[in-house]
Enzyme design. Sequence first.
Site, mmCIF file in Angstrom:
data_model
loop_
_atom_site.group_PDB
_atom_site.id
_atom_site.type_symbol
_atom_site.label_atom_id
_atom_site.label_comp_id
_atom_site.label_asym_id
_atom_site.label_seq_id
_atom_site.Cartn_x
_atom_site.Cartn_y
_atom_site.Cartn_z
ATOM 1 N N GLU A 245 38.868 17.391 12.543
ATOM 2 C CA GLU A 245 40.219 16.836 12.444
ATOM 3 C C GLU A 245 40.634 15.814 13.504
ATOM 4 O O GLU A 245 41.597 16.022 14.245
ATOM 5 C CB GLU A 245 41.240 17.980 12.378
ATOM 6 C CG GLU A 245 41.033 18.812 11.130
ATOM 7 C CD GLU A 245 42.191 19.764 10.805
ATOM 8 O OE1 GLU A 245 43.066 19.971 11.661
ATOM 9 O OE2 GLU A 245 42.218 20.278 9.665
ATOM 10 N N GLU A 357 37.727 22.508 4.874
ATOM 11 C CA GLU A 357 38.852 23.422 5.112
ATOM 12 C C GLU A 357 39.808 23.325 3.947
ATOM 13 O O GLU A 357 40.277 22.235 3.601
ATOM 14 C CB GLU A 357 39.613 23.087 6.410
ATOM 15 C CG GLU A 357 38.954 23.582 7.664
ATOM 16 C CD GLU A 357 39.857 23.429 8.902
ATOM 17 O OE1 GLU A 357 41.101 23.416 8.750
ATOM 18 O OE2 GLU A 357 39.308 23.312 9.998
#
Length: 426
Positions: A245, A357
């Site tokens: 991320e 995710e």
Amino acid sequence: MMPSALLVLTILAGGTLAQQSVWGQCGGIGWSGATSCVAGSCCKTQNDYYAQCTPGAGCAGATATTMTTATSRGATTTTSKTTSTTSKATPTPSNTGRTRFAGVNIAGFDFGCGTDGTCNTSKIYPPVKNMPPSYNNPDGAGQMNHFYKDDHMNIFRLPVGWQYLVNNNLGGTLDSTNLGYYDQLVQSCLSTGAYCIIDIHNYARWNGAIIGQGGPTNDQFVSVWKQLATKYASQSRIWFGIMNEPHDVPSITTWAATVQAVVIAIRNAGATSQFISLPGNDWQSAGAVISDGSAAALSTVKNPDGTTTNLVFDVHKYLDSDNSGTHTECVTDNIDGAFAPLATWLRQNGRQAILTETGGGNTASCQTYMCQQIAYLNANSDVFLGYVGWSAGSFDNTYELVETPTGGGSSWTDTSLVKSCLARSS
Ligand SMILES: *[C@@H]1O[C@H](CO)[C@@H](O)[C@H](O)[C@H]1NC(C)=O
């Protein structure tokens, strides 16, 4: 929104409610609704608890109804979405009907890492039994064995903080003690037979500063990956997840250059053929990867031989109101907003992506939308390699998005979202 529109269509098309609309549930333990699907879609079993009407070339019948449905789906939005939804009804020949990979995250070695790239290594909570710093840690190995054997999963992502790997020594050697503990989790993953993603969970940062853009040098980041790749070079099922991320990264082209340096280092360390995943900006959002320039910038990243073999785009997507993965209710299946446009882009560019995710609460809304999202990935398995749920490992049932099974030994019980959407029946 969408369900009522489809209901109307079903009435118009069939004059009866007996046929389920495209992407609706059509079977599974406890299901008492319609079990046949509108023409052009088939009832496909995802697992014992969920079957879903899925459009596909293998489904005989009136394509007209499928087209009407698809058009109506896109009609309220834009022409481009109509085009992409139409492609759902005609999967390319290389679609296998389900993604190659399915699995969950086994979190814990990343606990204590913040979105600013700080990691308090005193706060890690290893999903490895009977090891420091706390006794009787969650049984990550047992969880993975269960997921592999009972739920037919075949990939696990193993998040870890960069600071932990090098014991807070930026650019230094891997800490043998800490790596020894993390490697226990890696080895128990490999011993199941699954693929295992090493995920450095640092948001493109070290202690608040961005790699290659004011923070650590590319060389310091390359150093940790070169050492990891050397250690795992002979393991074909190790998957190198370069970074978790990245967000608020000023220059996506500069970031792509950092990723390129890591790819070269991993390959030159002897890990010549394993999967490497390429993370974009904006928290790897599957809905932003094209518009924010990440896909274009990262598509320039190459192996030393100039190919892009096994260089895979790495995206995340949650289903709650703000895509944050912090709410227990879900509001979208992410198809029109993310995965349909991404599928089109990937096909046009000859590339593939993995969703590392995704998750939601153990609620009815998340069951509906998550199962729809996963069915879409399965129906587009030529470009989507798989999905990895967030998260099992050291999370307990106080966590909103818990996917940790309870029990142990040979008797585990899954959370309802895992059971209904993420698990496979074969
Ligand atoms: C790191 O975590 C430990 C344990 O919770 C805590 O005592 C310590 O104050 C934390 N350190 C920092 C710098 O936040």
